[in-house]
Scaffold this motif. Sequence first.
Motif, PDB file in Angstrom:
ATOM      1  N   ALA A 277     -20.251 -68.238  88.625  1.00  0.00           N
ATOM      2  CA  ALA A 277     -21.180 -69.232  88.071  1.00  0.00           C
ATOM      3  C   ALA A 277     -21.840 -70.042  89.178  1.00  0.00           C
ATOM      4  CB  ALA A 277     -20.440 -70.149  87.102  1.00  0.00           C
ATOM      5  N   LEU A 278     -21.075 -70.430  90.208  1.00  0.00           N
ATOM      6  CA  LEU A 278     -21.644 -71.204  91.311  1.00  0.00           C
ATOM      7  C   LEU A 278     -22.623 -70.375  92.133  1.00  0.00           C
ATOM      8  CD1 LEU A 278     -18.470 -73.122  92.515  1.00  0.00           C
ATOM      9  CD2 LEU A 278     -20.392 -74.047  91.210  1.00  0.00           C
ATOM     10  N   LEU A 279     -22.357 -69.088  92.226  1.00  0.00           N
ATOM     11  CA  LEU A 279     -23.185 -68.207  93.042  1.00  0.00           C
ATOM     12  C   LEU A 279     -24.500 -67.852  92.354  1.00  0.00           C
ATOM     13  CD1 LEU A 279     -23.147 -66.582  95.732  1.00  0.00           C
ATOM     14  CD2 LEU A 279     -22.179 -64.677  94.432  1.00  0.00           C
ATOM     15  N   THR A 280     -24.549 -67.937  91.034  1.00  0.00           N
ATOM     16  CA  THR A 280     -25.739 -67.516  90.276  1.00  0.00           C
ATOM     17  C   THR A 280     -26.447 -68.735  89.675  1.00  0.00           C
ATOM     18  OG1 THR A 280     -24.289 -67.042  88.381  1.00  0.00           O
ATOM     19  CG2 THR A 280     -24.865 -65.209  89.836  1.00  0.00           C
ATOM     20  N   GLY A 281     -26.025 -69.184  88.502  1.00  0.00           N
ATOM     21  CA  GLY A 281     -26.690 -70.297  87.838  1.00  0.00           C
ATOM     22  C   GLY A 281     -26.670 -71.586  88.632  1.00  0.00           C
ATOM     23  N   GLY A 282     -25.617 -71.805  89.433  1.00  0.00           N
ATOM     24  CA  GLY A 282     -25.516 -73.026  90.219  1.00  0.00           C
ATOM     25  C   GLY A 282     -26.557 -73.131  91.313  1.00  0.00           C
ATOM     26  N   ARG A 283     -27.172 -72.015  91.688  1.00  0.00           N
ATOM     27  CA  ARG A 283     -28.165 -72.039  92.777  1.00  0.00           C
ATOM     28  C   ARG A 283     -29.561 -72.447  92.321  1.00  0.00           C
ATOM     29  NH1 ARG A 283     -27.418 -67.618  97.588  1.00  0.00           N
ATOM     30  NH2 ARG A 283     -25.266 -68.152  98.138  1.00  0.00           N
ATOM     31  N   LEU A 284     -29.822 -72.469  91.027  1.00  0.00           N
ATOM     32  CA  LEU A 284     -31.159 -72.854  90.571  1.00  0.00           C
ATOM     33  C   LEU A 284     -31.406 -74.323  90.906  1.00  0.00           C
ATOM     34  CD1 LEU A 284     -33.658 -71.829  88.854  1.00  0.00           C
ATOM     35  CD2 LEU A 284     -32.658 -73.200  87.014  1.00  0.00           C
TER      36      LEU A 284
ATOM     37  N   PRO B 260     -23.020 -80.616  81.383  1.00  0.00           N
ATOM     38  CA  PRO B 260     -22.439 -79.343  81.825  1.00  0.00           C
ATOM     39  C   PRO B 260     -23.052 -78.901  83.146  1.00  0.00           C
ATOM     40  CG  PRO B 260     -24.149 -78.923  80.223  1.00  0.00           C
ATOM     41  CD  PRO B 260     -24.074 -80.429  80.377  1.00  0.00           C
ATOM     42  N   PHE B 261     -22.317 -78.064  83.864  1.00  0.00           N
ATOM     43  CA  PHE B 261     -22.840 -77.418  85.068  1.00  0.00           C
ATOM     44  C   PHE B 261     -22.330 -75.981  85.096  1.00  0.00           C
ATOM     45  CE2 PHE B 261     -23.212 -76.206  89.477  1.00  0.00           C
ATOM     46  CZ  PHE B 261     -24.442 -76.745  89.826  1.00  0.00           C
ATOM     47  N   PRO B 262     -23.167 -74.995  85.458  1.00  0.00           N
ATOM     48  CA  PRO B 262     -24.568 -75.149  85.779  1.00  0.00           C
ATOM     49  C   PRO B 262     -25.375 -75.713  84.610  1.00  0.00           C
ATOM     50  CG  PRO B 262     -23.775 -72.987  86.485  1.00  0.00           C
ATOM     51  CD  PRO B 262     -22.699 -73.600  85.649  1.00  0.00           C
ATOM     52  N   TYR B 263     -26.443 -76.471  84.957  1.00  0.00           N
ATOM     53  CA  TYR B 263     -27.338 -76.959  83.928  1.00  0.00           C
ATOM     54  C   TYR B 263     -27.919 -75.747  83.217  1.00  0.00           C
ATOM     55  CZ  TYR B 263     -29.047 -77.399  88.751  1.00  0.00           C
ATOM     56  OH  TYR B 263     -29.231 -77.255  90.104  1.00  0.00           O
ATOM     57  N   GLY B 264     -28.203 -75.919  81.916  1.00  0.00           N
ATOM     58  CA  GLY B 264     -28.547 -74.675  81.253  1.00  0.00           C
ATOM     59  C   GLY B 264     -29.461 -74.684  80.069  1.00  0.00           C
ATOM     60  N   GLY B 265     -29.514 -75.733  79.232  1.00  0.00           N
ATOM     61  CA  GLY B 265     -30.269 -75.542  78.014  1.00  0.00           C
ATOM     62  C   GLY B 265     -30.729 -76.806  77.331  1.00  0.00           C
ATOM     63  N   ALA B 266     -31.403 -76.585  76.200  1.00  0.00           N
ATOM     64  CA  ALA B 266     -31.878 -77.665  75.338  1.00  0.00           C
ATOM     65  C   ALA B 266     -30.976 -77.719  74.113  1.00  0.00           C
ATOM     66  CB  ALA B 266     -33.329 -77.422  74.937  1.00  0.00           C
TER      67      ALA B 266
ATOM     68  N   GLY C 292     -30.943 -71.505  75.743  1.00  0.00           N
ATOM     69  CA  GLY C 292     -30.721 -71.340  77.171  1.00  0.00           C
ATOM     70  C   GLY C 292     -32.006 -71.366  77.966  1.00  0.00           C
ATOM     71  N   LEU C 293     -31.958 -72.016  79.162  1.00  0.00           N
ATOM     72  CA  LEU C 293     -33.160 -72.200  79.974  1.00  0.00           C
ATOM     73  C   LEU C 293     -32.977 -71.829  81.452  1.00  0.00           C
ATOM     74  CD1 LEU C 293     -34.336 -75.696  78.633  1.00  0.00           C
ATOM     75  CD2 LEU C 293     -35.168 -73.438  77.934  1.00  0.00           C
ATOM     76  N   ASN C 294     -31.766 -71.482  81.887  1.00  0.00           N
ATOM     77  CA  ASN C 294     -31.517 -71.225  83.305  1.00  0.00           C
ATOM     78  C   ASN C 294     -31.624 -69.728  83.596  1.00  0.00           C
ATOM     79  OD1 ASN C 294     -30.359 -70.825  85.885  1.00  0.00           O
ATOM     80  ND2 ASN C 294     -29.020 -72.582  85.669  1.00  0.00           N
ATOM     81  N   PRO C 295     -32.680 -69.293  84.299  1.00  0.00           N
ATOM     82  CA  PRO C 295     -32.865 -67.852  84.509  1.00  0.00           C
ATOM     83  C   PRO C 295     -31.837 -67.225  85.442  1.00  0.00           C
ATOM     84  CG  PRO C 295     -34.497 -69.098  85.758  1.00  0.00           C
ATOM     85  CD  PRO C 295     -33.777 -70.084  84.880  1.00  0.00           C
ATOM     86  N   LYS C 296     -31.090 -68.043  86.190  1.00  0.00           N
ATOM     87  CA  LYS C 296     -30.136 -67.497  87.148  1.00  0.00           C
ATOM     88  C   LYS C 296     -28.709 -67.407  86.605  1.00  0.00           C
ATOM     89  CE  LYS C 296     -33.338 -66.822  90.001  1.00  0.00           C
ATOM     90  NZ  LYS C 296     -33.839 -65.435  90.100  1.00  0.00           N
ATOM     91  N   VAL C 297     -28.490 -67.887  85.398  1.00  0.00           N
ATOM     92  CA  VAL C 297     -27.167 -67.784  84.776  1.00  0.00           C
ATOM     93  C   VAL C 297     -26.917 -66.334  84.354  1.00  0.00           C
ATOM     94  CG1 VAL C 297     -25.921 -68.366  82.652  1.00  0.00           C
ATOM     95  CG2 VAL C 297     -26.921 -70.176  84.046  1.00  0.00           C
ATOM     96  N   ARG C 298     -25.684 -65.882  84.555  1.00  0.00           N
ATOM     97  CA  ARG C 298     -25.339 -64.491  84.247  1.00  0.00           C
ATOM     98  C   ARG C 298     -25.304 -64.216  82.743  1.00  0.00           C
ATOM     99  NH1 ARG C 298     -19.713 -63.368  87.053  1.00  0.00           N
ATOM    100  NH2 ARG C 298     -19.275 -65.375  86.079  1.00  0.00           N
TER     101      ARG C 298
ATOM    102  N   HIS D 272     -28.141 -68.906  79.746  1.00  0.00           N
ATOM    103  CA  HIS D 272     -29.138 -68.000  80.336  1.00  0.00           C
ATOM    104  C   HIS D 272     -30.488 -68.189  79.653  1.00  0.00           C
ATOM    105  CE1 HIS D 272     -30.768 -64.448  82.267  1.00  0.00           C
ATOM    106  NE2 HIS D 272     -31.240 -64.073  81.094  1.00  0.00           N
ATOM    107  N   ALA D 273     -31.555 -68.194  80.452  1.00  0.00           N
ATOM    108  CA  ALA D 273     -32.896 -68.358  79.909  1.00  0.00           C
ATOM    109  C   ALA D 273     -33.179 -67.281  78.868  1.00  0.00           C
ATOM    110  CB  ALA D 273     -33.923 -68.289  81.038  1.00  0.00           C
TER     111      ALA D 273
END
Length: 375
Positions: free
Chosen positions: A142-149, A202-208, A271-277, A289-290
């Motif tokens: 999670a830190l390596l993917t969604g956390g990097r946005l 929450p982290f990674p940040y992710g959605g509405a 979901g809004l984070n394109p880098k989340v797995r 995930h977006a």
Amino acid sequence: MSTNPYAGSPFSYVAEPAVAPYSIVELMPGVRNLCEYVRLAPGERVLLMVEHTVDPVVVQAIAAAAALRDADVRILSVPPFSPGGWDREASYAIETAAFHEADVVISGTWWGEVHTAPLFFDQIKSRSSRFLSLHMTATAGALLTGGRLPAEVFYALLERTLRQLSAAREIRVTSARGTDVTFSGFTFDPDPGAMRPGDWRPFPYGGANFWPSDTEGVLVVEDSTVTGVPEEPLRITLEGNLVRKIEGGAAAAQLRRYAPGGFYMRHGLIGLNPKVRLAGGTQFEREKHAGAFYCGLDGLTGGEPVTTGPGFAHCDCQVDRPTVIADGEVFIEHGRLLILDEPEIREVAANFGPPEVILDDNPVMILPRRYSGAR
């Protein structure tokens, strides 16, 4: 049997693979974003409350980043939390006492606060702590993917989403598996950005996130916190925001046993984070995930929906690649978040690197660290 490609997602941190010690180097861009998101300042008292089964490399990465900012760091290793009040007699006296003394709490739990009364949202809001939750996401993946946005990119996506959806009369969610459910009378979480005392994020940040007053239709569950991935279609019929029927073999029986008094629709999240797995991620990771969607059913209390405290039977239900339509306008099409292509979003992303790289929603293509938010 299910053919869902995400059926192998783990059920707790103990099922997550450990990573090599040197991988801490690759986690630091995501951890840096975490510290900035929580607005960690020198001298603040930081509590890392992590379950015994969390990867030590993840704990070390977060603790080291906080210490580098001259925070006063404490690490509390706790037994795993149970979902939805499954173990209602468990004592959280130590966790609660430590939480009350911290300026910042970084929680690495699988179920954690949304499922327990002493750490529920009303208790967090009554304190001065800023509470950052890594629900199912205290992982290297999670830190390596969604956390990097970069956070600025996420908030551009969130602001654009709220501008359109919070003004809508109804939101309809459909899927290839048969979901067709319509929400109305909803309230969105405005999430103003910078964390304040009493905030939970929450982290990674992710959605509405939104709370509906009415939900009608059929939800076909692809994964849930109670059943995992069902062996056969799990269909939930909703009328008047209440669950009226649950069908689908063993999974349906499991869900009924979880809340014998019945369920209501508590909230939904886009979901809004394109880098989340998606593939390989936990449910609470995939939901961010977006282009993904999930919603939370909660147990009725005395036959009634009670939103001021935990329902003690909260069940999150995942739809990985939905179509979402707001007042007749397509917002997500078969799992593709359409606003990723809008010029105003690409303009924000361009502050950090090529927009086609920053906003690409294939998280297998990990965001290079030079585009992850560092100045």
